[in-house]
Design a protein around this motif. Structure first.
Motif, mmCIF file in Angstrom:
data_model
loop_
_atom_site.group_PDB
_atom_site.id
_atom_site.type_symbol
_atom_site.label_atom_id
_atom_site.label_comp_id
_atom_site.label_asym_id
_atom_site.label_seq_id
_atom_site.Cartn_x
_atom_site.Cartn_y
_atom_site.Cartn_z
ATOM 1 N N PHE A 234 0.802 -1.123 -0.135
ATOM 2 C CA PHE A 234 0.151 0.052 -0.019
ATOM 3 C C PHE A 234 0.979 1.219 -0.131
ATOM 4 O O PHE A 234 1.799 1.405 0.579
ATOM 5 C CB PHE A 234 -0.792 0.032 1.244
ATOM 6 N N SER A 235 0.396 2.297 -0.780
ATOM 7 C CA SER A 235 1.135 3.455 -0.858
ATOM 8 C C SER A 235 -0.084 4.673 -0.979
ATOM 9 O O SER A 235 -0.744 4.580 -1.942
ATOM 10 C CB SER A 235 2.047 3.496 -2.059
ATOM 11 N N GLY A 236 -0.051 5.581 0.121
ATOM 12 C CA GLY A 236 -1.210 6.730 0.003
ATOM 13 C C GLY A 236 -1.332 7.326 0.959
ATOM 14 O O GLY A 236 -0.340 7.170 2.199
ATOM 15 N N THR A 237 -2.172 8.533 1.049
ATOM 16 C CA THR A 237 -2.193 9.183 2.088
ATOM 17 C C THR A 237 -3.556 8.786 3.031
ATOM 18 O O THR A 237 -4.615 8.811 2.348
ATOM 19 C CB THR A 237 -2.579 10.838 1.618
ATOM 20 N N SER B 211 -3.522 14.000 8.344
ATOM 21 C CA SER B 211 -3.160 13.215 6.978
ATOM 22 C C SER B 211 -1.732 12.493 7.414
ATOM 23 O O SER B 211 -0.736 13.103 7.577
ATOM 24 C CB SER B 211 -3.317 14.059 5.856
ATOM 25 N N LYS C 239 0.982 9.923 5.628
ATOM 26 C CA LYS C 239 1.299 9.409 4.246
ATOM 27 C C LYS C 239 2.258 8.034 4.450
ATOM 28 O O LYS C 239 3.080 7.939 5.299
ATOM 29 C CB LYS C 239 2.165 10.156 3.307
ATOM 30 N N THR D 80 4.167 4.665 2.399
ATOM 31 C CA THR D 80 4.780 4.205 1.260
ATOM 32 C C THR D 80 5.454 2.743 1.406
ATOM 33 O O THR D 80 5.160 2.253 2.529
ATOM 34 C CB THR D 80 5.964 5.029 0.871
ATOM 35 N N SER E 256 -8.792 6.414 2.920
ATOM 36 C CA SER E 256 -7.908 6.872 1.823
ATOM 37 C C SER E 256 -8.642 6.426 0.345
ATOM 38 O O SER E 256 -9.254 5.492 0.250
ATOM 39 C CB SER E 256 -6.522 5.737 1.829
ATOM 40 N N GLU E 257 -8.396 7.658 -0.413
ATOM 41 C CA GLU E 257 -9.111 7.616 -1.814
ATOM 42 C C GLU E 257 -8.328 6.780 -2.708
ATOM 43 O O GLU E 257 -7.046 6.732 -2.530
ATOM 44 C CB GLU E 257 -9.339 8.880 -2.123
#
Length: 204
Positions: free
Chosen positions: A145-148, A168, A170, A172, A203-204
Motif C-alpha cells: 500500500f502507498s497513499g495518504t 493526514s 502518508k 509508502t 484513503s481514496e
C-alpha cells in the motif's frame, strides 16, 4: 395355377454426427479481485455448422491463473461453470475446449487490493474533566500500500474536542508504518462516566 411373387425394398439412410463448429466463451465479469475467493460465472455456447445449438457435448475448461469448475450442460447448447480468481494479480486466461478441438478464450483482469490497518495503542483512556489526554494511532500499510490516509474522530461526547497532531498520514512501500497522536480535551462540566467515540481512517 397361381404364381406367388415376393418383392423386397430397402432404403439407405445416412446419419451424420453433428460436430461442434463454433465455441463462444463469456464471463459475467472480466475484472476481479486477486484474493483467491472472488468468482465469475462462465457461459459457453456451442453451435454446429448449421449454426444450431449443440447440447450433450464435453467441454474442458482450464485457467492459467485461478481455478475453474466442471462445465454444466444446460441442455440448450449452453454450458455454465464458475471461475475462481487466483491470488496473483495480472491477466488470467480461461480456455474452453471441445472434444473435436474447437476452442475459445476469455481474459479476466485480476487486481490486487492494497490495504492498511489502524491500531489504537491505548483503546481505553481515563481523564479528569477539564483536562486533556493523548493516545497514539498506528497505521500500517499492507500488500504494498502507498497513499495518504485521512484521520477523523466522531461521536464525541458533548463539550469534548479531539485533534490529531497530523490529520493526514502518508504511507509508502519503503516506509509502511506511521503514527499519529490523538488528543482529547474535556470541558470542566463534562459528566463523569464512560463514553465511546469513533476514530476513522480513510484513503481514496
Amino acid at each position: 395355377t397361381e404364381t406367388l411373387k415376393s418383392s423386397q425394398h430397402s432404403d439407405t439412410f445416412t446419419i451424420q454426427a453433428r460436430e461442434v463448429e463454433s465455441v463462444s466463451l463469456q464471463s459475467d465479469s472480466t475484472d476481479l479481485t486477486a484474493d483467491g475467493t472472488t468468482t465469475a460465472t462462465l457461459t459457453i455456447t456451442l453451435k454446429d455448422a448449421a449454426n444450431q445449438a449443440l447440447a450433450g457435448q464435453v467441454v474442458t475448461l482450464t485457467a492459467d491463473n485461478g481455478t475453474v469448475s466442471v462445465a454444466t450442460d444446460n441442455g440448450d447448447g449452453t454450458y455454465t461453470a464458475t471461475y475462481t480468481a487466483g491470488s496473483q494479480a495480472g491477466m488470467a486466461t480461461v480456455t474452453a475446449k471441445t472434444a473435436n478441438g474447437k476452442t475459445d478464450v476469455v481474459q479476466i483482469t485480476l487486481t490486487k487490493v492494497t490495504t492498511f490497518v489502524m491500531s489504537v495503542l491505548e483503546p481505553e483512556l481515563s481523564v479528569q474533566a477539564g483536562r486533556s489526554v493523548s493516545s497514539l494511532i498506528e497505521l500500517e500499510g499492507k500488500d504494498s500500500f502507498s497513499g495518504t490516509i485521512d484521520l477523523s474522530a466522531t461521536d464525541l461526547p458533548k463539550n469534548t474536542t479531539a485533534g490529531f497532531d497530523s490529520e493526514s498520514v502518508k504511507l509508502t512501500v519503503a516506509d509502511p508504518i506511521q503514527t499519529a497522536q490523538l488528543t482529547l480535551s474535556l470541558d470542566r462540566d463534562v459528566e463523569a462516566k464512560t463514553y465511546e467515540f469513533t476514530v476513522s481512517a480513510s484513503s481514496e
